[in-house]
Design an enzyme around this catalytic site. Structure first.
Site, mmCIF file in Angstrom:
data_model
loop_
_atom_site.group_PDB
_atom_site.id
_atom_site.type_symbol
_atom_site.label_atom_id
_atom_site.label_comp_id
_atom_site.label_asym_id
_atom_site.label_seq_id
_atom_site.Cartn_x
_atom_site.Cartn_y
_atom_site.Cartn_z
ATOM 1 N N SER A 85 -5.702 4.585 14.504
ATOM 2 C CA SER A 85 -4.844 5.684 14.072
ATOM 3 C C SER A 85 -5.604 6.991 14.274
ATOM 4 O O SER A 85 -6.664 7.192 13.676
ATOM 5 C CB SER A 85 -4.484 5.484 12.594
ATOM 6 O OG SER A 85 -3.800 6.600 12.085
ATOM 7 N N ASP A 124 6.800 2.935 6.262
ATOM 8 C CA ASP A 124 5.520 2.799 5.561
ATOM 9 C C ASP A 124 5.772 3.232 4.116
ATOM 10 O O ASP A 124 6.082 2.397 3.252
ATOM 11 C CB ASP A 124 4.460 3.662 6.291
ATOM 12 C CG ASP A 124 3.131 3.762 5.575
ATOM 13 O OD1 ASP A 124 2.988 3.212 4.477
ATOM 14 O OD2 ASP A 124 2.193 4.417 6.104
ATOM 15 N N ASP A 153 3.162 8.458 13.957
ATOM 16 C CA ASP A 153 3.334 8.390 12.501
ATOM 17 C C ASP A 153 3.514 9.802 11.965
ATOM 18 O O ASP A 153 2.619 10.638 12.077
ATOM 19 C CB ASP A 153 2.106 7.719 11.861
ATOM 20 C CG ASP A 153 2.284 7.476 10.364
ATOM 21 O OD1 ASP A 153 3.347 7.839 9.817
ATOM 22 O OD2 ASP A 153 1.351 6.919 9.744
ATOM 23 N N LYS A 204 -0.885 10.690 14.842
ATOM 24 C CA LYS A 204 -0.189 11.378 13.776
ATOM 25 C C LYS A 204 0.564 12.551 14.384
ATOM 26 O O LYS A 204 0.051 13.225 15.291
ATOM 27 C CB LYS A 204 -1.197 11.888 12.745
ATOM 28 C CG LYS A 204 -1.928 10.770 12.003
ATOM 29 C CD LYS A 204 -1.001 10.081 11.021
ATOM 30 C CE LYS A 204 -1.752 9.093 10.153
ATOM 31 N NZ LYS A 204 -0.862 8.472 9.152
ATOM 32 N N GLU A 257 6.875 5.792 13.058
ATOM 33 C CA GLU A 257 6.573 5.438 11.667
ATOM 34 C C GLU A 257 6.961 6.563 10.712
ATOM 35 O O GLU A 257 6.572 7.714 10.910
ATOM 36 C CB GLU A 257 5.067 5.127 11.578
ATOM 37 C CG GLU A 257 4.610 4.576 10.231
ATOM 38 C CD GLU A 257 3.112 4.230 10.240
ATOM 39 O OE1 GLU A 257 2.518 4.101 11.336
ATOM 40 O OE2 GLU A 257 2.534 4.098 9.151
ATOM 41 N N LYS A 307 -2.162 4.856 17.865
ATOM 42 C CA LYS A 307 -1.174 5.545 17.021
ATOM 43 C C LYS A 307 -1.643 6.972 16.857
ATOM 44 O O LYS A 307 -2.822 7.209 16.596
ATOM 45 C CB LYS A 307 -1.082 4.829 15.671
ATOM 46 C CG LYS A 307 -0.644 5.677 14.475
ATOM 47 C CD LYS A 307 -0.335 4.797 13.268
ATOM 48 C CE LYS A 307 -0.550 5.520 11.953
ATOM 49 N NZ LYS A 307 -0.307 4.634 10.787
ATOM 50 N N GLY A 309 -3.318 0.750 7.192
ATOM 51 C CA GLY A 309 -4.634 0.987 6.605
ATOM 52 C C GLY A 309 -4.629 2.240 5.761
ATOM 53 O O GLY A 309 -3.732 3.075 5.873
ATOM 54 N N LYS A 344 1.128 -2.533 3.793
ATOM 55 C CA LYS A 344 -0.172 -2.182 3.219
ATOM 56 C C LYS A 344 -0.209 -2.850 1.857
ATOM 57 O O LYS A 344 0.636 -2.538 1.004
ATOM 58 C CB LYS A 344 -0.289 -0.666 3.009
ATOM 59 C CG LYS A 344 -0.393 0.155 4.278
ATOM 60 C CD LYS A 344 -0.508 1.632 3.963
ATOM 61 C CE LYS A 344 -0.529 2.457 5.238
ATOM 62 N NZ LYS A 344 -0.432 3.907 4.970
HETATM 63 O O1 OSB Z 1 0.254 6.720 6.990
HETATM 64 O O2 OSB Z 1 -0.718 5.035 7.780
HETATM 65 C C1 OSB Z 1 -0.780 6.079 7.148
HETATM 66 C C2 OSB Z 1 -4.415 6.835 6.209
HETATM 67 C C3 OSB Z 1 -4.266 7.305 4.928
HETATM 68 C C4 OSB Z 1 -3.004 7.413 4.398
HETATM 69 C C5 OSB Z 1 -1.887 7.043 5.164
HETATM 70 C C6 OSB Z 1 -2.038 6.546 6.451
HETATM 71 C C7 OSB Z 1 -3.329 6.477 6.996
HETATM 72 C C8 OSB Z 1 -3.603 6.048 8.364
HETATM 73 C C9 OSB Z 1 -4.995 5.505 8.650
HETATM 74 O O3 OSB Z 1 -2.826 6.168 9.279
HETATM 75 C C10 OSB Z 1 -4.981 4.070 8.984
HETATM 76 C C11 OSB Z 1 -6.365 3.464 8.974
HETATM 77 O O4 OSB Z 1 -6.879 3.112 7.887
HETATM 78 O O5 OSB Z 1 -6.942 3.313 10.049
HETATM 79 MG MG MG Z 2 1.820 5.580 7.917
#
Ligand code: OSB
Ligand code: MG
Length: 369
Positions: A135, A238, A188, A163, A213, A161, A290, A262
């Site tokens: 991510s 999510d 995401d 953001k 996402e 992925k 994650g 999660k």
């Molecule tokens: O939206 O998936 C998410 C990290 C913190 C809070 C929300 C998210 C995330 C990530 C990181 O996308 C995922 C990872 O731990 O590699």
């Molecule tokens: Mg997410």
């Protein structure tokens, strides 16, 4: 299993690089490590409530309060024959999924260790290796992003992925697709958009994304069903999914066609398994999300992702993608083929490095009887 001690540690670990999302910028990660001592074994879990209430309403102080004042007193000194029995003891606590999940994870690890089997096996996992992705936070420029994508692909990661947030979306997707036409790519939004932005998502439909996402509201299921109706690309929820019931509503309303599980967000591995099994019966793929976990939480995610319907690569990356030094040994590595080995040793299958754990502990409390 006789619960003799439950210890909480507020930890703070510095990220190797700031993580930028539509919710803000994270420089370090604060979580709670839960330790359970029972029947001569030690179980470890991680509560993924963060320092800020920007992803979830839960924070380290709220999770600490719920754990210390309600969850721990309900099981301390008790004899527990199964995880379900423990869950029933604190079932009247509503919400606070991340607090519950941290304790449940430590109980699962302890149970697996008393049976001398891996957590993966106890959960019903069937894989020895899992496919992993990465991510990537919002980058300051397209060039910066492409550099990161290339480096992670070179390390083997099976899917990327990124953001997104308004103003930082289509140009990034377009640039990656131009450079890497065939990779598994997903975005995401962390709830940064509304239905008024539907044209942006219709344009995203042209880039062969694996999924989009959580584009809309963080508790929303209804508007996502309106958006999904207009798109070919699957929506993946999510933030909106906290339980099997939320999952059933989202799938039946066609609000999403993929679920990010999660364990922290849904209250633990038990609810995660229920969601996994239901999605499997509905032909809905799932993947493991994650929360920038330490190796303790990561170990749990890896074990969970070994279940059969985790068919998409998870946000489960190597320890070094997050932290210079992890608090477990061995640290988690990504194989050149983009897989991660599922630990075979009892419980979470990795050792907690007590010296490192001490170093990252901000405060701790022990409840030894
Ligand atoms: O939206 O998936 C998410 C990290 C913190 C809070 C929300 C998210 C995330 C990530 C990181 O996308 C995922 C990872 O731990 O590699
Ligand atoms: Mg997410």
């Amino acid at each position: 299993m006789h619960i003799e001690n439950v210890e909480l540690r507020h930890i703070k670990m510095v990220l190797v690089s700031p993580f930028v999302t539509s919710m803000g910028t994270e420089y370090d990660e604060e979580h709670i490590i839960v330790r359970v001592d029972a029947d001569g074994v030690t179980g470890w879990g991680e509560s993924v409530a963060e320092g800020t209430p920007f992803y979830s309403y839960e924070t380290v102080p709220t999770a600490w309060h719920i754990l210390q004042d309600f969850l721990i007193p309900s099981i301390l000194g008790k004899d527990i024959a199964s995880i379900d029995e423990a869950i029933a003891m604190y079932a009247k606590v509503r919400g606070h999924m991340m607090a519950k999940a941290g304790l449940e994870a430590a109980l699962w690890d302890a149970f697996a260790k008393t049976r001398d089997i891996s957590l993966s096996r106890l959960l019903g996992g069937t894989r020895e290796k899992i496919d992993v992705g990465v991510s990537i936070g919002i980058q300051s420029s397209v060039a910066e992003l492409l550099k990161k994508v290339e480096a992670y692909l070179a390390e083997g990661y099976k899917r990327i992925k990124i953001k997104i947030s308004p103003g930082y979306d289509l140009q990034f997707v377009e640039a990656i697709r131009k450079e890497f036409p065939d990779i598994l790519l997903q975005v995401d939004a962390n709830s940064a958009y509304t239905l008024d932005d539907i044209d942006i998502f219709k344009k995203m439909d042209d880039y062969n994304l694996l999924l989009i996402e959580q584009p809309l509201g963080y508790e929303d299921i209804f508007d996502h069903s309106k958006l999904q109706r207009e798109l070919k690309t699957p929506i993946c929820l999510d933030e909106s999914i906290h339980s099997l019931d939320d999952t059933r509503a989202a799938i039946e309303l066609d609000s999403c066609r993929i679920i990010n599980i999660k364990p922290g967000r849904v209250g633990g591995f038990t609810e995660s398994k229920l969601i996994h099994d239901y999605c499997s019966s509905m032909n809905i793929p799932v993947w493991c999300g994650g929360m920038l976990e330490s190796g303790i939480g990561r170990a749990g995610n890896v074990a969970l992702a070994s279940l059969h319907n985790f068919t998409l690569p998870g946000d489960i990356s190597a320890s070094k993608r997050y932290y210079k030094e992890d608090i477990v040994e061995p640290e988690f590595l990504v194989n050149p083929d983009g897989t991660m080995d599922v630990p075979k040793k009892p419980g979470i299958g990795v050792e907690v490095n007590m010296k490192m754990l001490e170093k990252v502990t901000v405060r701790s409390i022990s409840n030894r009887l």
